[in-house]
Design a protein around this motif. Structure first.
Motif, mmCIF file in Angstrom:
data_model
loop_
_atom_site.group_PDB
_atom_site.id
_atom_site.type_symbol
_atom_site.label_atom_id
_atom_site.label_comp_id
_atom_site.label_asym_id
_atom_site.label_seq_id
_atom_site.Cartn_x
_atom_site.Cartn_y
_atom_site.Cartn_z
ATOM 1 N N MET B 129 -10.609 -65.513 -39.428
ATOM 2 C CA MET B 129 -11.689 -66.313 -39.991
ATOM 3 C C MET B 129 -12.269 -65.741 -41.284
ATOM 4 S SD MET B 129 -11.600 -69.046 -38.337
ATOM 5 C CE MET B 129 -13.100 -70.028 -38.486
ATOM 6 N N VAL B 132 -10.207 -67.419 -43.676
ATOM 7 C CA VAL B 132 -10.497 -68.856 -43.692
ATOM 8 C C VAL B 132 -11.788 -69.132 -44.470
ATOM 9 C CG1 VAL B 132 -11.189 -70.814 -42.225
ATOM 10 C CG2 VAL B 132 -9.240 -69.401 -41.563
ATOM 11 N N THR B 136 -12.082 -71.235 -47.920
ATOM 12 C CA THR B 136 -12.965 -72.392 -48.016
ATOM 13 C C THR B 136 -13.898 -72.258 -49.220
ATOM 14 O OG1 THR B 136 -12.904 -72.589 -45.620
ATOM 15 C CG2 THR B 136 -14.647 -73.772 -46.756
ATOM 16 N N LEU B 137 -14.408 -71.050 -49.439
ATOM 17 C CA LEU B 137 -15.321 -70.831 -50.564
ATOM 18 C C LEU B 137 -14.627 -71.048 -51.906
ATOM 19 C CD1 LEU B 137 -17.341 -67.679 -49.455
ATOM 20 C CD2 LEU B 137 -18.185 -70.002 -49.722
ATOM 21 N N ILE B 138 -13.367 -70.624 -52.005
ATOM 22 C CA ILE B 138 -12.688 -70.797 -53.291
ATOM 23 C C ILE B 138 -11.882 -72.099 -53.303
ATOM 24 C CG2 ILE B 138 -12.638 -68.324 -53.792
ATOM 25 C CD1 ILE B 138 -9.812 -68.132 -52.929
ATOM 26 N N ASN B 139 -12.209 -73.014 -52.362
ATOM 27 C CA ASN B 139 -11.575 -74.336 -52.312
ATOM 28 C C ASN B 139 -10.061 -74.283 -52.214
ATOM 29 O OD1 ASN B 139 -13.944 -75.894 -52.386
ATOM 30 N ND2 ASN B 139 -14.115 -75.575 -54.589
ATOM 31 N N ASP B 140 -9.565 -73.311 -51.461
ATOM 32 C CA ASP B 140 -8.140 -73.187 -51.209
ATOM 33 C C ASP B 140 -7.862 -73.757 -49.813
ATOM 34 O OD1 ASP B 140 -5.666 -72.369 -52.041
ATOM 35 O OD2 ASP B 140 -6.315 -70.317 -52.459
ATOM 36 N N THR B 141 -6.607 -74.098 -49.538
ATOM 37 C CA THR B 141 -6.266 -74.514 -48.177
ATOM 38 C C THR B 141 -6.341 -73.280 -47.270
ATOM 39 O OG1 THR B 141 -4.749 -76.140 -49.049
ATOM 40 C CG2 THR B 141 -4.510 -75.577 -46.720
ATOM 41 N N PRO B 142 -7.179 -73.330 -46.211
ATOM 42 C CA PRO B 142 -7.308 -72.168 -45.326
ATOM 43 C C PRO B 142 -5.958 -71.716 -44.764
ATOM 44 C CG PRO B 142 -9.001 -73.777 -44.820
ATOM 45 C CD PRO B 142 -8.074 -74.427 -45.814
#
Lengths: 201, 201, 201
Positions: B129, B132, B136-142
């Motif tokens: 996590m 993950v 999520t913060l850098i707008n990447d696919t987790p």
């Protein structure tokens, strides 16, 4: 104490307005706008309290915070264009807000008994994580990753506050000095377009 | 016990480095890079402890975790290119990190008294996590949603650990066996490009 | 009480299915799909309990919730196409789910002793935040920010429940009335394409 409380509510109000104003670039209905203001205003403090295990969260235990946020919604709506034009004033308000939240958060963490390094992070988180959560929800690049000096001003202020505190400086003086430091760094950074060095070589 | 603690700090250090290295694709300043390393290293364990209500969070109660992360930042900067070239070594380090975090997290959840199913989730969360949240913060696919076998290796290891534990297998033997299992699954999956079946028909 | 518990598990099951079905637009393997169902089903209630400091979280203390979610995965897989065609039925199930979660969440917050304003937010969060977290993870626009009437139906139901409760209306009657209200608002909004007014002028 009452002065701190009044400032805390004022900071919440300011944060809610600046949160709602980010709605301008996105299509949101009234509930979405209210939620955005709410998250921006209480997200940082809530995360800090959850990380510290310090319950109840401020807004859960005292509804004044919610009322102030709910008040910010129609006011932002009514003065939308005026607020948008007042960018310099808004910047000042937002800067006072992050400065204040940083120091209140740092102090709260210290009072819970954590180490100074942890308190500095909690102070910075109090100020910036509401905006970071908001940006993540609307799929924007979090403030923390933008080029401007923002989180680093908070961190510098928190470290200053902790240093002066460990030197035994009077709390009120320390608070004002650290507050002015954060505000000065942020204002100067915006004015002269200062940035931290990029990490990538 | 001291060995576990040393491994935990080593895992934190490794996770911080691998987190900071993701910065290469993004423009981030020094504070952003430090934050990315921090979130990657402590995000999973913090989420586990918050879900369990187990306070204080590791890094809040023991500043060694923060110090190790702060140490990782200049080291990553200095050895940036060498680290980037050492992809195979890094993969091994990262894999040892997730394997270790999974088992420590599973054990911690068991000690708190939750059911084995819940402990398996907590173990997996401890390992993945942080990444993950960072993604999520850098707008990447987790990572969790990428094709590679990553979270599933952790989950398999957690389930193995819990099964052997319920059969009364010696804790140290169980730990080593489950650790090797996670590392083997992950390494074999990368080597032979193994994937779980897609859900969509 | 047993009826409420049965409904709570049923709501969890429904939410897991509707979460897994969002996978259709994304490539996810079986673990990813399970995780998506899990987050959708337990995210809102978990966030509510973390914000309230109310431990253990439902699914941590009672594995029936996990079992129900694990059951939803193969069932969704087997009846994928049928479920996709049953959009109207699914909408009804999802709507019953959010209505039920809203009221259970509002009630739980009241029982913890928070103010009605806070309880209303906790009720709405119970229903919608699982979906919001899921949408954020898969980089989708959170439901909360979409045009449809969704969160606002929950909020209206929570406020109705709280108002009738403060007027001394019998709990069971109040529950049913507020449940029907949420379901009606949501169904009518979908049928007639009703929306809240946009915030932006």
């Amino acid at each position: 104490m009452n002065l701190l409380y009044a400032f805390d509510l004022a900071g919440t109000f300011t944060f809610a307005i600046s949160g709602i104003l980010t709605v301008r670039e996105k299509e949101q209905d009234w509930l979405g706008a209210t939620f955005t203001g709410f998250i921006t205003a209480i997200g940082g403090g809530s995360l800090r309290d959850i990380l510290l295990g310090s319950y109840p969260l401020t807004w859960v235990g005292d509804t004044s915070y919610l009322h102030v946020i709910l008040l910010a919604v129609p006011i932002t709506y009514m003065f939308y264009y005026q607020l948008e034009k007042l960018k310099r004033t808004l910047l000042l308000f937002d800067t006072m807000g992050i400065a204040f939240f940083t120091l209140v958060g740092t102090k709260k963490a210290l009072d819970v008994g954590v180490a100074p390094e942890v308190a500095a992070i909690m102070g910075m988180f109090s100020a910036i994580m509401g905006g970071v959560i908001r940006d993540t929800l609307i799929n924007d690049t979090p403030i923390l990753y933008r080029k401007e000096i923002y989180a680093s001003a908070c961190l510098a202020g928190a470290i200053t506050f902790l240093s002066l505190n460990s030197l035994g400086v009077n709390y009120n003086i320390n608070f004002v000095v650290s507050l002015i430091l954060i505000i000065s760094i942020r204002i100067l950074a915006v004015k002269y377009n200062l940035q931290l060095p990029q990490f990538k070589r």
